[in-house]
Design a protein around this motif. Structure first.
Motif, PDB file in Angstrom:
ATOM      1  N   ARG A   1       0.778  -0.743   0.112  1.00 33.20           N
ATOM      2  CA  ARG A   1      -0.090  -0.061   0.408  1.00 33.20           C
ATOM      3  C   ARG A   1       0.568   1.394  -0.349  1.00 33.20           C
ATOM      4  N   SER A   2       0.809   2.431  -1.076  1.00 30.14           N
ATOM      5  CA  SER A   2       1.666   3.187  -1.085  1.00 30.14           C
ATOM      6  C   SER A   2       3.261   3.356  -0.898  1.00 30.14           C
ATOM      7  N   PRO A   3       3.387   1.995  -1.676  1.00 25.57           N
ATOM      8  CA  PRO A   3       5.256   1.946  -1.104  1.00 25.57           C
ATOM      9  C   PRO A   3       5.882   2.436  -1.680  1.00 25.57           C
ATOM     10  N   ARG A   4       6.261   3.535  -0.946  1.00 23.32           N
ATOM     11  CA  ARG A   4       7.523   5.009  -0.947  1.00 23.32           C
ATOM     12  C   ARG A   4       9.250   4.781  -1.204  1.00 23.32           C
ATOM     13  N   GLY A   5       9.625   3.456  -0.312  1.00 24.21           N
ATOM     14  CA  GLY A   5      10.790   2.977  -0.295  1.00 24.21           C
ATOM     15  C   GLY A   5      11.154   2.490  -0.908  1.00 24.21           C
ATOM     16  N   ILE A   6      12.783   2.616  -1.564  1.00 24.88           N
ATOM     17  CA  ILE A   6      12.930   0.864  -2.039  1.00 24.88           C
ATOM     18  C   ILE A   6      14.935   0.566  -1.388  1.00 24.88           C
ATOM     19  N   SER A   7      15.377  -0.536  -1.187  1.00 23.92           N
ATOM     20  CA  SER A   7      16.550  -0.740  -1.072  1.00 23.92           C
ATOM     21  C   SER A   7      17.120  -1.829  -1.007  1.00 23.92           C
ATOM     22  N   MET A   8      18.084  -2.226  -0.428  1.00 29.06           N
ATOM     23  CA  MET A   8      18.470  -4.136  -0.689  1.00 29.06           C
ATOM     24  C   MET A   8      19.199  -3.902   0.454  1.00 29.06           C
ATOM     25  N   ASP A   9      19.852  -5.424   1.063  1.00 31.48           N
ATOM     26  CA  ASP A   9      20.410  -5.600   1.855  1.00 31.48           C
ATOM     27  C   ASP A   9      21.586  -6.443   0.973  1.00 31.48           C
ATOM     28  N   SER A  10      22.681  -6.780   2.419  1.00 28.50           N
ATOM     29  CA  SER A  10      24.189  -7.162   1.713  1.00 28.50           C
ATOM     30  C   SER A  10      23.331  -9.053   1.080  1.00 28.50           C
ATOM     31  N   ASP A  11      22.757  -8.945   0.822  1.00 29.84           N
ATOM     32  CA  ASP A  11      22.362 -10.929   1.048  1.00 29.84           C
ATOM     33  C   ASP A  11      21.451 -11.221  -0.142  1.00 29.84           C
ATOM     34  N   SER A  12      21.136  -9.445  -0.676  1.00 30.28           N
ATOM     35  CA  SER A  12      20.536  -9.402  -1.829  1.00 30.28           C
ATOM     36  C   SER A  12      19.165  -9.279  -1.692  1.00 30.28           C
ATOM     37  N   HIS A  13      18.016  -9.201  -0.375  1.00 25.06           N
ATOM     38  CA  HIS A  13      17.941  -9.548  -0.378  1.00 25.06           C
ATOM     39  C   HIS A  13      16.688  -8.148  -0.436  1.00 25.06           C
ATOM     40  N   LEU A  14      15.257  -7.531  -0.252  1.00 25.69           N
ATOM     41  CA  LEU A  14      14.390  -6.728  -0.882  1.00 25.69           C
ATOM     42  C   LEU A  14      13.943  -5.662   0.168  1.00 25.69           C
TER      43      LEU A  14
ATOM     44  N   ALA B   1      10.338  -0.125   1.815  1.00 20.84           N
ATOM     45  CA  ALA B   1       8.915   1.085   2.594  1.00 20.84           C
ATOM     46  C   ALA B   1       7.783   0.828   2.413  1.00 20.84           C
ATOM     47  N   ASP B   2       7.171  -0.053   3.188  1.00 21.14           N
ATOM     48  CA  ASP B   2       5.385  -0.276   3.231  1.00 21.14           C
ATOM     49  C   ASP B   2       4.742   0.711   3.181  1.00 21.14           C
ATOM     50  N   THR B   3       4.587   2.081   2.825  1.00 24.28           N
ATOM     51  CA  THR B   3       4.239   3.152   4.365  1.00 24.28           C
ATOM     52  C   THR B   3       2.998   3.077   4.161  1.00 24.28           C
ATOM     53  N   GLY B   4       1.991   2.474   3.280  1.00 22.22           N
ATOM     54  CA  GLY B   4       0.405   2.355   4.075  1.00 22.22           C
ATOM     55  C   GLY B   4      -0.025   1.315   4.558  1.00 22.22           C
ATOM     56  N   ASN B   5       0.922   0.446   5.067  1.00 23.29           N
ATOM     57  CA  ASN B   5       0.779  -0.265   5.782  1.00 23.29           C
ATOM     58  C   ASN B   5       1.675  -0.524   7.313  1.00 23.29           C
ATOM     59  N   ASN B   6       1.720   1.020   7.595  1.00 25.05           N
ATOM     60  CA  ASN B   6       2.840   0.814   8.850  1.00 25.05           C
ATOM     61  C   ASN B   6       3.982   0.376   8.710  1.00 25.05           C
ATOM     62  N   CYS B   7       4.632  -0.284   8.032  1.00 20.74           N
ATOM     63  CA  CYS B   7       6.047  -0.766   8.309  1.00 20.74           C
ATOM     64  C   CYS B   7       7.242  -1.011   7.113  1.00 20.74           C
ATOM     65  N   VAL B   8       7.861  -1.232   7.301  1.00 28.91           N
ATOM     66  CA  VAL B   8       9.236  -1.831   6.376  1.00 28.91           C
ATOM     67  C   VAL B   8       8.865  -3.226   6.182  1.00 28.91           C
ATOM     68  N   VAL B   9       9.358  -3.953   4.635  1.00 30.39           N
ATOM     69  CA  VAL B   9       9.630  -5.464   5.351  1.00 30.39           C
ATOM     70  C   VAL B   9      11.219  -6.134   4.290  1.00 30.39           C
ATOM     71  N   ARG B  10      11.546  -6.872   4.799  1.00 31.01           N
ATOM     72  CA  ARG B  10      12.248  -7.634   4.390  1.00 31.01           C
ATOM     73  C   ARG B  10      12.452  -8.823   3.502  1.00 31.01           C
ATOM     74  N   ILE B  11      12.148  -8.748   2.218  1.00 28.40           N
ATOM     75  CA  ILE B  11      11.584  -9.843   1.259  1.00 28.40           C
ATOM     76  C   ILE B  11      12.767 -10.615   0.486  1.00 28.40           C
ATOM     77  N   ARG B  12      12.483 -11.553  -0.107  1.00 31.83           N
ATOM     78  CA  ARG B  12      13.373 -12.445  -1.334  1.00 31.83           C
ATOM     79  C   ARG B  12      13.187 -12.063  -2.328  1.00 31.83           C
ATOM     80  N   GLN B  13      13.349 -12.108  -3.080  1.00 32.80           N
ATOM     81  CA  GLN B  13      13.258 -11.933  -4.490  1.00 32.80           C
ATOM     82  C   GLN B  13      11.941 -12.271  -5.197  1.00 32.80           C
ATOM     83  N   SER B  14      12.072 -13.719  -4.732  1.00 31.51           N
ATOM     84  CA  SER B  14      10.663 -14.534  -5.147  1.00 31.51           C
ATOM     85  C   SER B  14       9.283 -13.769  -4.169  1.00 31.51           C
ATOM     86  N   GLY B  15       9.537 -12.710  -3.656  1.00 32.35           N
ATOM     87  CA  GLY B  15       8.518 -11.785  -2.905  1.00 32.35           C
ATOM     88  C   GLY B  15       8.106 -12.980  -1.443  1.00 32.35           C
TER      89      GLY B  15
END
Length: 691
Positions: A113-126, A129-143
């Motif tokens: 919901r209205s994601p406003r930020g995107i980045s990647m960690d050292s393990d290539s996980h995404l 910044a899921d702004t509308g859902n009031n959270c940050v999520v770390r996800i695999r490339q597969s989702g």
């Protein structure tokens, strides 16, 4: 054959036209020198193409995208497409690969919901910044979701502020940094496992006179009145970017200091190197008013490439500012407009393989910029310079100066190359043009040692000859001198006030041997010396720009202020039973300048012979000159007005107050004159329109 020749000529012309077009840009390059002045320069980056919906192969165009992240390893582009609640993935050629609309939390699918930020960690996980859902999520490339970061349940976090992150980053240990608007304590820091660690890089409130005044007012006012006054809180961060070596670069909202970029270490302390304090300002230093609206620099995003170059994106004017690790302004490119290379609403920036990519939220496009020939040469020279390879960069700097004589870093690079070769005297003009006092002082110290060693025998011989000559002359004068009664003259009485001010001024007063001509000469000498000191003091101790001198202002600060002070003090003497006439007062106060001028002359000479490490001597001499001047004025006023010491001090304090009142009235008077003149001009223009 003729047809082939015509084809070859046509093809050559086409290639020439393309080459000429490639070197063109819809903007003019410029940079800021250490004085904060704009200097034109060749364009450092040129537009290499704008990628729209069709170029990227998107079935659904981007809608209000907010962030852009490029994976250096794979060359993959990730765009936070806020309006479409998705993350768009593009390949190195900016062709569509896939879109990510959410993530898998166990068996549940959660949509962005209205994601406003995107980045990647050292393990290539995404990291999203899921702004509308009031959270940050770390996800695999597969989702598949690995971790979810939500509002901290801690007394440190202000619970009245919703956790709505707009940007996200990760360090080498995979800790997560979330930038949340209105959280003034700093960036919210989580461990990889989701534990709230603390706030990172918290700002402090800058103490200003206005802040102190409001602080004391709040102590006096009631609680209700105090709450209506302005609140002072630390400036919040606007954007952030984690470099490959683990340093966090952040931008702040614009304020009067213009210090909108910081480089934070692991402790959250700003360690961005600044060669001189004048360079610690970023973005456009001017403020524009478009249709009555203030338009100031807002560095909405920042990117740091693998070579340490800092790119700061101004969202208000669509410009990209390039800085070195020493905060040197290297150039500006981009702007506002509809042409390729200009933006409607630039919102994010990142780099890949030496090229710069800027995301436009209104046009839903990505513009690619590539270095010009000048920009590539300049950046290569900076790389060598930052590595301490001054000799290797010297040739590049010389070539760059032929194209841009305003790049101070080029002078600095050549100066350091000469310094490394031991050519100390030759390096001094380059450090002066670079306005680099630190390295000028180092080179000057070495040059001075060489100069003293070379001149020492000559100086000793000249000193011996001078001493012998003085001794012979004194002996001859004593032998042929006739005894005469010496009476102190006007000049001797004036100089007698230096060491014995009370008795000296009394002798001047009662003997009535005061000279308006000598006093006028001293005032003229003060004014003349102030001009010389402003313009020609030693480079290390002269903070003035050579061509910025205002002789009228210096005249007002010296002779004008002197006579205004004397007139105010003489006027006060009628209420405080003073006995001095205006003539006696201004002449005696002019005599008080003698020791001040003598010490300032010594300070002026020393400014050409001392390094920064020895500046304490010049500071001490200037301090003594000021204290001595104040004491001389106290003695002059006390003697001429026949006051006690306490009454003299009170008289001078009232003089300062009266001086402030007179200047304030003068300011109001000239403001009124300006308004009257403006009114007359307006009426005249209206009358001319009726004709």
């Amino acid at each position: 054959m003729k047809i082939k020749r015509l084809l070859v000529i046509a093809l050559s012309l086409l290639l020439l036209m393309q080459a000429a077009y490639a070197e063109e840009a819809p903007y003019t390059g410029y940079l800021y020198n250490s004085w904060g002045e704009v200097a034109e320069c060749p364009n450092i980056f040129l537009p290499n193409g704008e990628y729209l919906q069709t170029d990227m192969g998107l079935a659904i165009p981007l809608k209000n995208p907010s962030d852009l992240y490029i994976d250096d390893a794979s060359g993959t582009f990730y765009i936070a497409d806020t309006g479409n609640n998705r993350v768009v993935v593009l390949d190195r050629s900016l062709h569509f690969i896939r879109e990510i609309t959410g993530y898998q939390d166990g068996e549940q699918t959660v949509a962005f919901r209205s994601p406003r930020g995107i980045s990647m960690d050292s393990d290539s996980h995404l990291l999203v910044a899921d702004t509308g859902n009031n959270c940050v999520v770390r996800i695999r490339q597969s989702g598949e979701m690995l971790q979810r970061y939500t509002q901290p349940e801690s007394a440190l976090y202000p619970q009245e502020i919703l956790f709505q992150p707009i940007q996200v980053a990760s360090d080498l240990e995979n800790n997560v940094y979330a930038l949340v608007p209105s959280v003034y304590q700093g960036i919210v820091l989580f461990s990889q496992e989701g534990e709230f660690l603390n706030f990172y890089g918290g700002n402090t409130v800058s103490v200003t006179p206005a802040l102190l005044l409001d602080y004391y007012w709040k102590k006096i006012l009631s609680q209700e009145q105090a709450e209506k006054m302005a609140r002072y809180v630390p400036i919040n961060y606007l954007s952030m970017d984690m470099s490959d070596d683990g340093y966090m670069y952040v931008t702040l909202y614009s304020d009067s200091t213009k210090r909108q970029i910081k480089k934070l270490n692991a402790l959250g302390k700003n360690i961005l190197r600044v060669e001189t304090e004048r360079k610690a300002k970023y973005g456009d230093l001017d403020v524009l008013y478009l249709n009555g609206t203030k338009t100031d620099t807002q560095l909405a995003d920042i990117a740091v490439d693998q070579d340490g170059f800092i790119y700061a994106l101004d969202s208000s004017r669509g410009r990209v500012f390039l800085y070195s690790q020493g905060s040197d302004s290297l150039g500006v490119f981009g702007g506002s407009g509809r042409q390729t290379g200009l933006f409607s609403s630039a919102c994010a920036i990142d780099t890949l393989d030496g090229q710069v990519y800027v995301l436009d939220s209104i046009r839903g496009s990505v513009t690619c910029f590539m270095p010009s020939d000048y920009g590539a040469a300049m950046m290569q020279a900076v790389r060598l310079y930052e590595q301490g390879m001054y000799a290797e960069s010297e040739t590049l700097w010389e070539e760059i100066l032929r194209q841009n004589q305003f790049l101070e870093l080029a002078y600095d690079g050549i100066g350091k190359a000469l310094l490394a070769r031991g050519e100390y005297e030759a390096s001094l003009p380059y450090f002066e043009k670079a306005n680099d006092t630190y390295w000028y002082s180092k080179a000057f110290g070495e040059y001075r040692v060489e100069a003293v060693r070379a001149a020492l025998p000559t100086v000793i011989a000249a000193a011996v000859v001078l001493i012998v000559a003085v001794a012979v002359i004194r002996k001859l004068r004593k032998r042929h001198a006739k005894p005469t009664e010496k009476r102190p003259g006007v000049i001797r009485l004036a100089f007698g006030t230096i060491l014995h001010p009370i008795s000296g001024y009394e002798e001047v007063r009662y003997a009535k041997k005061y000279s308006p001509v000598l006093a006028s000469m001293l005032l003229a000498l003060w004014f003349l010396f102030s001009v010389i000191e402003y313009q020609y003091s030693g480079f290390l101790f002269n903070g003035h720009k050579p061509d910025s001198i205002n002789v009228l202002l210096i005249f007002a600060q010296t002779i004008g202020l002197f006579f205004l002070m004397v007139i105010v003090n003489n006027a006060l003497s009628t209420f405080m039973d003073g006995e001095s006439t205006l003539r006696q007062l201004w002449i005696s106060c002019a005599y008080a300048l003698l020791p001040f001028l003598m010490l300032k002359a010594v300070s002026f000479v020393l400014s050409h012979t001392m390094s920064l490490e020895e500046s304490v001597w010049i500071t001490a001499i200037n301090g003594c000159a000021t204290v001595w001047l104040v004491w001389q004025i106290i003695c002059a006023v006390q003697t001429m007005q026949q006051y006690t010491l306490g009454k003299t001090v009170a008289s001078l304090l009232l003089t300062v107050v009266g001086l402030a009142v007179v200047l304030f009235i003068a300011f109001l008077f000239f403001s009124l004159l300006q308004q009257v003149w403006s009114f007359i001009r307006t009426v005249f223009d209206e009358l001319m329109l009726w004709q």
